[in-house]
Design an enzyme around this catalytic site. Structure first.
Site, PDB file in Angstrom:
ATOM      1  CG  HIS A 122     -13.144   7.315 -52.704  1.00 47.37           C
ATOM      2  ND1 HIS A 122     -12.864   8.647 -52.961  1.00 47.37           N
ATOM      3  CD2 HIS A 122     -12.108   6.602 -53.204  1.00 47.37           C
ATOM      4  CE1 HIS A 122     -11.705   8.723 -53.594  1.00 47.37           C
ATOM      5  NE2 HIS A 122     -11.235   7.505 -53.755  1.00 47.37           N
ATOM      6  CB  VAL A 123     -17.113   7.312 -46.759  1.00 46.20           C
ATOM      7  CG1 VAL A 123     -18.451   7.226 -46.043  1.00 46.20           C
ATOM      8  CG2 VAL A 123     -16.140   6.253 -46.246  1.00 46.20           C
TER       9      VAL A 123
END
Length: 174
Positions: A122-123
């Site tokens: 998850h960015v």
């Protein structure tokens, strides 16, 4: 009631037939010939990044390897360089969105608290859309000799340090 709340927070798990099967994995489609369901923002020979369909933050990107790996729990010390590269790519993507370093978060959900069984980083650019969305990505510092406390989410730096020590990333302190 608890199960509904749990699924609302972390997402509903994939049906059992999709677990560990790259041919039926939803995320494997992002680098196959059937890519139309993905808003791809970055790609090279090894990784692909696309916008999350249910974003929790202002910018919410999923960065995945083009090789099917079930989850962070499957990784070992030999995978540290892959995670370092993922972190580098994540920062590069957030740079294109002009996100200050203090507003960045990157990490992994740890099974059984993940909804897609394909390793995905998850960015995110903060803030979260709501306080409830923030609950999905808790940062829990380690204690004693542990890098991470009890949590279903491991930030990328925590995951790298845990694997460097030869341990596995788990929900329990590691």
């Amino acid at each position: 009631m608890f199960q509904k709340l749990f699924h609302w927070i972390v997402g509903k798990p994939q049906p059992h037939h999709q677990l560990g099967n790259s041919q039926s994995c939803i995320f494997c489609r992002a680098y196959s010939t059937n890519r139309s369901d993905f808003d791809i923002v970055w790609e090279d020979e090894v990784f692909v990044a696309f916008r999350d369909i249910r974003p929790s933050a202002q910018d919410h990107i999923q960065l995945i390897p083009k090789t099917h790996i079930d989850s962070i729990k499957k990784l070992s010390q030999k995978d540290v360089n892959m995670l370092r590269r993922m972190e580098e790519i994540g920062h590069s993507i957030l740079d294109t969105f002009n996100v200050p370093v203090s507003k960045r978060k990157m990490g992994f959900h740890i099974p059984p608290f993940n909804s897609i069984h394909h390793l995905h980083l998850h960015v995110q650019s903060l803030p979260y859309i709501s306080p409830i969305h923030r609950l999905k990505y808790p940062f829990v510092r380690g204690f004693g000799g542990y890098e991470k406390g009890f949590s279903w989410f491991a930030e990328i730096g925590q995951a790298i340090r845990i694997l460097e020590k030869g341990h596995r990333v788990t929900v329990a302190p590691s």
